[in-house]
Motif scaffolding. Sequence first.
Motif, PDB file in Angstrom:
ATOM      1  N   GLY A  74       0.809  -1.204   0.000  1.00 56.23           N
ATOM      2  CA  GLY A  74       0.000   0.000   0.000  1.00 56.23           C
ATOM      3  C   GLY A  74       0.851   1.266   0.000  1.00 56.23           C
ATOM      4  N   GLU A  75       0.292   2.334  -0.560  1.00 54.59           N
ATOM      5  CA  GLU A  75       0.947   3.644  -0.562  1.00 54.59           C
ATOM      6  C   GLU A  75      -0.116   4.662  -0.921  1.00 54.59           C
ATOM      7  OE1 GLU A  75       3.712   6.641  -0.229  1.00 54.59           O
ATOM      8  OE2 GLU A  75       2.098   6.479  -1.688  1.00 54.59           O
ATOM      9  N   PRO A  76      -0.536   5.495   0.040  1.00 55.37           N
ATOM     10  CA  PRO A  76      -1.696   6.366  -0.205  1.00 55.37           C
ATOM     11  C   PRO A  76      -1.502   7.349  -1.356  1.00 55.37           C
ATOM     12  CG  PRO A  76      -0.581   6.906   1.877  1.00 55.37           C
ATOM     13  CD  PRO A  76      -0.038   5.605   1.420  1.00 55.37           C
ATOM     14  N   PRO A  99       0.309  -8.965   6.606  1.00 57.63           N
ATOM     15  CA  PRO A  99       0.984  -8.025   7.511  1.00 57.63           C
ATOM     16  C   PRO A  99       1.406  -8.627   8.838  1.00 57.63           C
ATOM     17  CG  PRO A  99      -1.366  -7.545   7.357  1.00 57.63           C
ATOM     18  CD  PRO A  99      -1.069  -8.551   6.298  1.00 57.63           C
ATOM     19  N   GLY A 100       0.778  -9.729   9.261  1.00 58.34           N
ATOM     20  CA  GLY A 100       1.101 -10.317  10.550  1.00 58.34           C
ATOM     21  C   GLY A 100       2.563 -10.674  10.723  1.00 58.34           C
ATOM     22  N   TYR A 101       3.240 -11.013   9.626  1.00 61.65           N
ATOM     23  CA  TYR A 101       4.663 -11.344   9.718  1.00 61.65           C
ATOM     24  C   TYR A 101       5.489 -10.153  10.214  1.00 61.65           C
ATOM     25  CZ  TYR A 101       4.081 -15.717   7.085  1.00 61.65           C
ATOM     26  OH  TYR A 101       3.723 -16.984   6.681  1.00 61.65           O
ATOM     27  N   PHE A 102       5.019  -8.937   9.941  1.00 62.97           N
ATOM     28  CA  PHE A 102       5.829  -7.747  10.181  1.00 62.97           C
ATOM     29  C   PHE A 102       5.464  -6.991  11.452  1.00 62.97           C
ATOM     30  CE2 PHE A 102       6.111  -8.723   5.743  1.00 62.97           C
ATOM     31  CZ  PHE A 102       7.421  -8.447   5.409  1.00 62.97           C
ATOM     32  N   VAL A 103       4.316  -7.290  12.034  1.00 65.43           N
ATOM     33  CA  VAL A 103       3.855  -6.546  13.202  1.00 65.43           C
ATOM     34  C   VAL A 103       4.892  -6.499  14.325  1.00 65.43           C
ATOM     35  CG1 VAL A 103       2.152  -6.517  15.065  1.00 65.43           C
ATOM     36  CG2 VAL A 103       1.400  -6.814  12.698  1.00 65.43           C
ATOM     37  N   ASP A 108       4.472   0.019  11.298  1.00 64.71           N
ATOM     38  CA  ASP A 108       4.121   0.948  10.216  1.00 64.71           C
ATOM     39  C   ASP A 108       4.141   0.229   8.870  1.00 64.71           C
ATOM     40  OD1 ASP A 108       3.839   3.033  12.001  1.00 64.71           O
ATOM     41  OD2 ASP A 108       5.867   3.808  11.685  1.00 64.71           O
ATOM     42  N   PHE A 109       5.150  -0.593   8.662  1.00 68.39           N
ATOM     43  CA  PHE A 109       5.229  -1.344   7.411  1.00 68.39           C
ATOM     44  C   PHE A 109       4.069  -2.334   7.314  1.00 68.39           C
ATOM     45  CE2 PHE A 109       6.899  -4.676   4.571  1.00 68.39           C
ATOM     46  CZ  PHE A 109       7.291  -3.902   3.495  1.00 68.39           C
ATOM     47  N   ALA A 110       3.736  -2.960   8.439  1.00 72.53           N
ATOM     48  CA  ALA A 110       2.593  -3.878   8.454  1.00 72.53           C
ATOM     49  C   ALA A 110       1.304  -3.146   8.067  1.00 72.53           C
ATOM     50  CB  ALA A 110       2.452  -4.508   9.841  1.00 72.53           C
ATOM     51  N   SER A 111       1.178  -1.912   8.507  1.00 73.06           N
ATOM     52  CA  SER A 111      -0.008  -1.120   8.163  1.00 73.06           C
ATOM     53  C   SER A 111      -0.072  -0.830   6.668  1.00 73.06           C
ATOM     54  CB  SER A 111      -0.008   0.193   8.948  1.00 73.06           C
ATOM     55  OG  SER A 111      -0.106  -0.050  10.341  1.00 73.06           O
ATOM     56  N   LEU A 112       1.094  -0.590   6.052  1.00 70.79           N
ATOM     57  CA  LEU A 112       1.120  -0.362   4.602  1.00 70.79           C
ATOM     58  C   LEU A 112       0.669  -1.613   3.850  1.00 70.79           C
ATOM     59  CD1 LEU A 112       4.432   1.656   4.097  1.00 70.79           C
ATOM     60  CD2 LEU A 112       2.086   2.500   3.853  1.00 70.79           C
ATOM     61  N   VAL A 217      21.771 -15.099   0.832  1.00 73.32           N
ATOM     62  CA  VAL A 217      22.091 -13.980  -0.056  1.00 73.32           C
ATOM     63  C   VAL A 217      20.870 -13.088  -0.215  1.00 73.32           C
ATOM     64  CG1 VAL A 217      22.751 -13.343  -2.401  1.00 73.32           C
ATOM     65  CG2 VAL A 217      23.828 -15.326  -1.299  1.00 73.32           C
ATOM     66  N   GLY A 218      21.036 -11.812   0.074  1.00 72.13           N
ATOM     67  CA  GLY A 218      19.934 -10.881  -0.129  1.00 72.13           C
ATOM     68  C   GLY A 218      20.001  -9.714   0.818  1.00 72.13           C
ATOM     69  N   PRO A 219      19.375  -8.609   0.450  1.00 76.41           N
ATOM     70  CA  PRO A 219      19.422  -7.398   1.278  1.00 76.41           C
ATOM     71  C   PRO A 219      18.566  -7.535   2.523  1.00 76.41           C
ATOM     72  CG  PRO A 219      17.932  -7.074  -0.560  1.00 76.41           C
ATOM     73  CD  PRO A 219      18.586  -8.421  -0.784  1.00 76.41           C
ATOM     74  N   ALA A 220      18.954  -6.818   3.556  1.00 74.72           N
ATOM     75  CA  ALA A 220      18.172  -6.750   4.791  1.00 74.72           C
ATOM     76  C   ALA A 220      17.458  -5.411   4.822  1.00 74.72           C
ATOM     77  CB  ALA A 220      19.077  -6.911   6.009  1.00 74.72           C
ATOM     78  N   ARG A 221      16.165  -5.431   4.527  1.00 80.41           N
ATOM     79  CA  ARG A 221      15.416  -4.174   4.460  1.00 80.41           C
ATOM     80  C   ARG A 221      14.644  -3.887   5.757  1.00 80.41           C
ATOM     81  NH1 ARG A 221      14.569  -5.975  -1.136  1.00 80.41           N
ATOM     82  NH2 ARG A 221      15.793  -4.589  -2.475  1.00 80.41           N
ATOM     83  N   LEU A 222      14.779  -4.797   6.725  1.00 81.22           N
ATOM     84  CA  LEU A 222      14.071  -4.640   7.996  1.00 81.22           C
ATOM     85  C   LEU A 222      15.084  -4.912   9.113  1.00 81.22           C
ATOM     86  CD1 LEU A 222      11.097  -4.005   8.772  1.00 81.22           C
ATOM     87  CD2 LEU A 222      10.775  -6.459   9.081  1.00 81.22           C
ATOM     88  N   GLU A 223      15.693  -3.855   9.613  1.00 78.82           N
ATOM     89  CA  GLU A 223      16.800  -4.002  10.553  1.00 78.82           C
ATOM     90  C   GLU A 223      16.447  -4.791  11.819  1.00 78.82           C
ATOM     91  OE1 GLU A 223      20.201  -3.274  10.610  1.00 78.82           O
ATOM     92  OE2 GLU A 223      19.709  -3.360   8.480  1.00 78.82           O
ATOM     93  N   PRO A 224      15.280  -4.565  12.445  1.00 80.32           N
ATOM     94  CA  PRO A 224      14.973  -5.342  13.643  1.00 80.32           C
ATOM     95  C   PRO A 224      14.941  -6.847  13.392  1.00 80.32           C
ATOM     96  CG  PRO A 224      13.531  -3.434  13.499  1.00 80.32           C
ATOM     97  CD  PRO A 224      14.252  -3.520  12.194  1.00 80.32           C
ATOM     98  N   PHE A 225      14.423  -7.255  12.254  1.00 82.89           N
ATOM     99  CA  PHE A 225      14.407  -8.685  11.942  1.00 82.89           C
ATOM    100  C   PHE A 225      15.812  -9.182  11.638  1.00 82.89           C
ATOM    101  CE2 PHE A 225      13.939 -12.275   8.961  1.00 82.89           C
ATOM    102  CZ  PHE A 225      13.286 -13.163   9.807  1.00 82.89           C
TER     103      PHE A 225
END
Length: 360
Positions: A74-76, A99-103, A108-112, A217-225
């Motif tokens: 999502g992106e308003p 979204p449950g994976y990201f909560v 905020d990302f989960a809300s998107l 192999v791959g980028p980490a776009r979610l630092e807490p995870f």
Amino acid sequence: MSEIHQVLVSAGPGDAITNAALQVQAKLRELGPSEIFARHVHPAMVGEVRMLSEFAPPRKQQTADLIVYHASIGEPTVFSFLYERPEPLAVVYHNITPPGYFVPYDSDFASLLEAGRYEVAKLAERVVVAVAASEFNAADLRSMGYRNVDVVPLRVDSSRLRAVPDDPATVSALAGVDGPVVLFVGQVSPHKRHDWLLAAYHALVTYLEPNAHLFMVGPARLEPFRRAVELYAAELRLRRAWFTGSISLEALVTYYRRADVFVTASEHEGFCVPLLEAMTFDLPIVARAHTAVPETLGGAGLLLDPDDSPLVAAEAVSALVGDEALRQVLADRGRERLAVLDEQASRKDVVEDLVAVIES
């Protein structure tokens, strides 16, 4: 002459959706003007992708023959833009991760993601044609009220991928690796289940293949995870488990060539391009039967039941490491699967769908 433009929420190097849009653009430009616009553009993509704010202002008459929206989140601002434009709208649906994976890591990302499903459903009344890479994605669209949905599988240019040269630095780094190499390719994200993969690898090196290495192999776009899974790997004392971060295409193919087994623990995929990349390099695959993975794999790998434990995955990997005949059977199936997907993609082309809409 047709004028068809594409819209993304974000565009970045190595991103699967960005790559898909670039492939479509190459064909669209054979027919007429075609640009890619995004709300967020990585600096490396400037020149190839334009900011959404640069799109011509809406007028009473449309400024393009068709707008193609690649939907994945999502992106308003993007939603308002698409909903208010006068041009006909097409959707290429890449699926939206639950979204449950990201909560627990980024609410905020989960809300998107949650908003994304609402936005895609709301756009159904505006969309003249929808394209999905898998039947799994198509079924999701139909559940949101879409009727005209065409399934066009993604394809990997295997010949081009095989022709990519090795990365010398990666070759040098892997030269000292003295045991079986297990490979995963995908962003470090909760639905990819790196934690489950690490548990499987822990079982593998504890009981079956003590010298095995795991490269993720791959980028980490979610630092807490990212921090959570790296801490988990440290707690398990997995000294041969590596997170590479973002790498070049040359480095990626070097890993594919060196690997002995490709493993994915992912629980949500709209298609899963790395499966096709692994097949390109005759790499045997172990995967979990979630979402579109069985559809994409098409029998060209060992498919685990969703309820199977990490120990079952470890046993499957060990079996592939030690059984050359089984490896060859899966390599043959992989080549056959790639041929089938290529044939399907040649019969059902995204661009042909888009042009047909304009002509009608």
